[in-house]
Design an enzyme around this catalytic site. Structure first.
Site, short mmCIF file in Angstrom:
data_model
loop_
_atom_site.label_atom_id
_atom_site.label_comp_id
_atom_site.label_asym_id
_atom_site.label_seq_id
_atom_site.Cartn_x
_atom_site.Cartn_y
_atom_site.Cartn_z
N ASP A 9 79.22 -85.68 75.59
CA ASP A 9 80.76 -84.68 76.09
C ASP A 9 80.72 -85.98 77.21
O ASP A 9 80.18 -87.17 77.52
CB ASP A 9 79.48 -83.81 76.60
CG ASP A 9 80.02 -83.28 77.75
OD1 ASP A 9 81.75 -82.77 77.18
OD2 ASP A 9 80.11 -82.79 78.85
N ASP A 11 82.42 -84.46 80.83
CA ASP A 11 82.35 -83.47 82.14
C ASP A 11 81.05 -83.13 82.85
O ASP A 11 80.42 -82.52 81.69
CB ASP A 11 82.87 -82.48 82.12
CG ASP A 11 85.00 -83.03 81.84
OD1 ASP A 11 85.53 -83.85 83.13
OD2 ASP A 11 84.96 -82.38 81.42
N GLY A 52 87.76 -75.04 79.67
CA GLY A 52 89.04 -76.01 79.60
C GLY A 52 89.90 -74.99 80.65
O GLY A 52 89.40 -73.63 81.37
N GLU A 55 91.68 -72.00 80.41
CA GLU A 55 91.48 -70.66 79.89
C GLU A 55 90.51 -70.22 81.20
O GLU A 55 90.26 -68.80 81.80
CB GLU A 55 90.31 -71.00 78.84
CG GLU A 55 91.34 -71.32 77.94
CD GLU A 55 91.28 -73.06 77.24
OE1 GLU A 55 91.05 -73.46 78.28
OE2 GLU A 55 91.97 -72.67 76.00
N HIS A 85 98.44 -76.16 85.85
CA HIS A 85 97.47 -77.48 85.15
C HIS A 85 98.01 -78.24 84.30
O HIS A 85 96.99 -79.75 84.85
CB HIS A 85 96.76 -76.42 83.45
CG HIS A 85 95.16 -77.38 82.87
ND1 HIS A 85 95.92 -78.08 81.60
CD2 HIS A 85 94.46 -77.41 83.42
CE1 HIS A 85 94.78 -78.45 81.81
NE2 HIS A 85 93.61 -77.98 81.94
C1 XBP Z 1 84.54 -79.78 80.01
C2 XBP Z 1 85.31 -78.58 81.53
C3 XBP Z 1 86.98 -78.61 81.29
C4 XBP Z 1 87.29 -79.52 82.62
C5 XBP Z 1 88.48 -78.87 82.80
O1 XBP Z 1 83.32 -78.81 79.48
O2 XBP Z 1 85.07 -77.33 81.29
O3 XBP Z 1 87.86 -77.55 81.23
O4 XBP Z 1 86.48 -78.89 83.41
O5 XBP Z 1 89.35 -79.73 81.77
P1 XBP Z 1 82.84 -80.11 78.99
P2 XBP Z 1 90.71 -79.91 81.84
O6 XBP Z 1 82.29 -80.98 79.67
O7 XBP Z 1 80.90 -79.28 78.10
O8 XBP Z 1 83.58 -80.52 77.53
O9 XBP Z 1 91.46 -79.26 83.02
O10 XBP Z 1 90.80 -81.01 81.08
O11 XBP Z 1 90.90 -78.33 80.64
MG MG Z 2 79.62 -81.39 80.36
#
Ligand code: XBP
Ligand code: MG
Length: 255
Positions: A9, A11, A52, A55, A85
């Site tokens: 993963d 983030d 997302g 979202e 976005h």
């Molecule tokens: C990551 C997210 C993403 C980022 C934002 O979750 O939730 O939505 O916060 O990214 P994970 P975008 O680590 O579970 O993948 O704005 O590019 O969608």
């Molecule tokens: Mg994550």
């Protein structure tokens, strides 16, 4: 089954991107569009329940700005969120290029060790593809993008985490079974997704996710750690080691 691949993963796992990266970028996009929405550190923690960025904006409007939602027909609203976005992605990648977000402890060392030992690597994330390449480029160098056989990101699957789709997509692309891989996650949505694809999962929690439910994780850690920086096991064990190495990962995979 022999371990063949590591699925990461992004983030919260590779780097602590949310509080000082994504959150700030969302706020810059709102300000630029003359919207007086301010995602504070606490509010953002609540909004992280939805993965997302597009979202997440819609989730926020549903919770706090019903009157804004009602002003627009659905198609116009979708476009508005998409435009906001896109600007958020611009501000986020700008922050990364300024070096605002470092990798978490142990990540670079672990990737180097995995590559030396010929493990296959993939990225499995809900974030926008540009954000992934920008993070990799700005922390590990341009060539690091090639280290990952698959970069599964963003809208590539319709249902984002906690759905298992992004992990099953990656396993299919790599032609590997779940028991040949191990996943690295930091959040409850993340582990629901990886467990949904039957993957053993190592959790490195962070500020936003320390109260999440990680039932089913093979271990829960505060960080991967380094030889001179011990990690703590919150749940489970790493065979007496003080930091996560490829030997530790094999130990966890065989458990
Ligand atoms: C990551 C997210 C993403 C980022 C934002 O979750 O939730 O939505 O916060 O990214 P994970 P975008 O680590 O579970 O993948 O704005 O590019 O969608
Ligand atoms: Mg994550």
């Amino acid at each position: 089954m022999t371990l063949k691949a590591l699925l990461f993963d992004v983030d919260g796992t590779l780097a602590d991107t949310e509080r000082d990266g994504h959150r700030v970028a969302f706020n810059r996009a709102f300000a630029e569009a003359d919207l007086d929405w301010d995602w504070t550190v606490d509010l953002y923690g609540e909004l992280l329940a939805v993965t997302g960025g597009k979202e997440r904006i819609r989730h926020f409007l549903n919770l706090y700005h019903q009157e804004f939602l009602k002003q627009y027909p659905e198609e116009e609203l979708t476009q508005l969120i998409k435009n906001l976005h896109a600007r958020k992605t611009y501000f986020y990648t700008q922050l990364l290029s300024e070096g605002a977000i470092p990798l978490r402890s142990g990540i670079k060392r672990l990737l180097d060790e995995a590559r030396q030992q010929n493990y296959r690597l993939a990225i499995v994330t809900t974030t926008t593809p540009e954000n992934v390449t920008s993070l990799l480029e700005n922390t590990l160098g341009k060539e690091s993008i090639e280290w990952f056989e698959v970069i599964a990101a963003g809208d590539i699957v319709p249902a984002k985490k906690p759905a298992a789709d992004i992990y099953t997509y990656t396993l299919d692309k790599m032609d590997l079974s779940a028991d040949q891989c191990i996943a690295f996650e930091d959040s409850s949505n993340g582990i629901q997704s990886s467990l949904g694809a039957n993957l053993k999962t190592i959790i490195t929690q962070n500020h936003y996710t320390e109260s999440h439910d990680f039932t089913g994780a093979v271990v829960v850690l505060d960080q991967m750690g380094e030889p001179n920086q011990a990690c703590s096991c919150i749940d489970g064990d790493i065979d007496g080691a003080s930091y996560v190495s490829m030997a530790t990962i094999n130990y966890l995979h065989n458990k």
